[in-house]
Design a protein around this motif. Sequence first.
Motif, short mmCIF file in Angstrom:
data_model
loop_
_atom_site.label_atom_id
_atom_site.label_comp_id
_atom_site.label_asym_id
_atom_site.label_seq_id
_atom_site.Cartn_x
_atom_site.Cartn_y
_atom_site.Cartn_z
N PHE A 116 0.83 -1.20 0.00
CA PHE A 116 0.00 0.00 0.00
C PHE A 116 0.87 1.25 0.00
O PHE A 116 1.98 1.25 0.53
N THR A 117 0.32 2.33 -0.56
CA THR A 117 0.87 3.67 -0.35
C THR A 117 -0.21 4.52 0.30
O THR A 117 -1.35 4.56 -0.17
N ASP A 150 7.49 -9.46 8.08
CA ASP A 150 8.03 -9.20 6.75
C ASP A 150 8.00 -10.46 5.92
O ASP A 150 8.06 -11.58 6.43
N SER A 151 7.97 -10.26 4.60
CA SER A 151 8.08 -11.37 3.66
C SER A 151 9.06 -10.99 2.57
O SER A 151 9.56 -9.86 2.53
N ASP A 152 9.32 -11.94 1.66
CA ASP A 152 10.23 -11.65 0.56
C ASP A 152 9.62 -10.69 -0.45
O ASP A 152 10.30 -10.23 -1.35
N ALA A 153 8.33 -10.36 -0.29
CA ALA A 153 7.70 -9.38 -1.18
C ALA A 153 8.27 -7.98 -0.97
O ALA A 153 8.38 -7.19 -1.91
N GLY A 154 8.64 -7.66 0.27
CA GLY A 154 9.17 -6.34 0.58
C GLY A 154 9.02 -6.01 2.05
O GLY A 154 8.43 -6.77 2.81
N LYS A 155 9.54 -4.86 2.44
CA LYS A 155 9.56 -4.46 3.84
C LYS A 155 8.18 -4.00 4.31
O LYS A 155 7.41 -3.42 3.57
N ALA A 156 7.93 -4.25 5.58
CA ALA A 156 6.64 -3.92 6.17
C ALA A 156 6.40 -2.42 6.20
O ALA A 156 7.33 -1.61 6.26
N MET A 157 5.11 -2.07 6.17
CA MET A 157 4.72 -0.67 6.33
C MET A 157 5.19 -0.15 7.68
O MET A 157 5.10 -0.84 8.70
N GLY A 160 6.57 -2.08 10.91
CA GLY A 160 5.86 -3.33 11.11
C GLY A 160 4.94 -3.32 12.31
O GLY A 160 4.06 -4.15 12.44
N ILE A 161 5.13 -2.36 13.22
CA ILE A 161 4.30 -2.28 14.43
C ILE A 161 3.58 -0.94 14.53
O ILE A 161 2.42 -0.87 14.90
N ILE A 162 4.26 0.14 14.17
CA ILE A 162 3.67 1.48 14.26
C ILE A 162 3.88 2.21 12.94
O ILE A 162 4.97 2.19 12.37
N MET A 163 2.82 2.86 12.46
CA MET A 163 2.87 3.71 11.28
C MET A 163 2.36 5.08 11.67
O MET A 163 1.30 5.19 12.30
N ASN A 164 3.09 6.13 11.34
CA ASN A 164 2.63 7.49 11.60
C ASN A 164 2.92 8.34 10.37
O ASN A 164 4.07 8.50 9.98
N TRP A 174 4.53 -3.01 2.92
CA TRP A 174 3.78 -4.25 2.75
C TRP A 174 3.11 -4.69 4.05
O TRP A 174 3.62 -4.43 5.14
N VAL A 175 1.98 -5.38 3.91
CA VAL A 175 1.30 -6.05 5.01
C VAL A 175 1.11 -7.51 4.61
O VAL A 175 0.78 -7.81 3.45
N ILE A 176 1.32 -8.44 5.56
CA ILE A 176 1.17 -9.86 5.27
C ILE A 176 -0.08 -10.42 5.95
O ILE A 176 -0.56 -9.88 6.95
N PHE A 177 -0.59 -11.53 5.39
CA PHE A 177 -1.82 -12.14 5.86
C PHE A 177 -1.68 -13.67 5.81
O PHE A 177 -1.08 -14.21 4.88
N ASP A 178 -2.24 -14.36 6.80
CA ASP A 178 -2.38 -15.81 6.77
C ASP A 178 -3.70 -16.16 6.08
O ASP A 178 -4.76 -15.66 6.49
N VAL A 179 -3.63 -17.01 5.05
CA VAL A 179 -4.81 -17.40 4.30
C VAL A 179 -4.78 -18.92 4.10
O VAL A 179 -3.72 -19.47 3.80
N PRO A 180 -5.90 -19.62 4.26
CA PRO A 180 -5.90 -21.06 4.01
C PRO A 180 -5.39 -21.39 2.61
O PRO A 180 -5.66 -20.66 1.65
#
Length: 207
Positions: A116-117, A150-157, A160-164, A174-180
Motif C-alpha cells: 500500500f501507499t 516481513d516477507s520476501d515481497a518487501g519491507k513492512a509498512m 511493522g508495528i507502528i505507522m505514523n 507491505w502487510v502480510i496475511f495468513d490465508v488457508p
Amino acid sequence: MHRSIAAAAAVVALTAALTACNGSDGDGDKAGTTKGTHSSGAAEPGGEKSPEAAPSSASPTGAKLGDTLSLVGIVGLGQSTAPTADVTLNKFVDNAKPTLDAFAPADGNRLVAAEFTIVNTGTTAYGDTPYTPPTVIDAAGGEHHGKPGDSDAGKAMGNGIIMNVSPGQRATGWVIFDVPKGVKVTTVTWQMDRTGLDTERIGRWAL
C-alpha cells in the motif's frame, strides 16, 4: 495517534527482528500529486500482481489493483478533524515467503502480501498499527486480517508495528496475511481507524 495500539503489545517479542525492516513511516517523505490507476491485475512471475499505469477514477466500492481511494478516519481525542488519506493498493503477492520463522503462516495456511501507499491529505496526523486497517477476503467471503512481519515481497509498512503519517507525507510498505491454502483471495480492503463501525468507510479493491 487517535486510537489505542494495544494490539502492538502482543508482538513486542518481534520488535528486535523488525528493527531491521525500515519501511517508510511517511515522516520526511513529501507527498506529491497522487492519481488513481487501473489495472487488469495480470499475474507476474512468483504470483505477484501489479497494475498497468493507465489513469482511472475509482469509488471506495469499485476499485481495482492500482487504484487510489480517498478515505476518512475518525476524530481522535483532542482533535477537531478526522484524518484523511489517499490509499493505493500497489501490488499483491500470493504465496509470499516469510523472512523469519516467526512470521510463517500457521499449518494449513499460506502467506499473501499486499503493498500500500498512504498519502495524508488532511491536517491531522494518521497513526495506526499498519496491519490493523487491511483485510483480505476470499471467494467464499472469509475475512483474513493482517499481521505484523516481513516477507520476501518487501519491507513492512512503517516498522511493522507502528505507522505514523504526518499531513502532506506518504508511507509505502507491505502487510502480510495468513490465508488457508485452498482459498482464492478476491478482495483487499483498508479501513482507517478500524473500529468495527462505519463499514461504508472501507475501501475495497478487487483482484
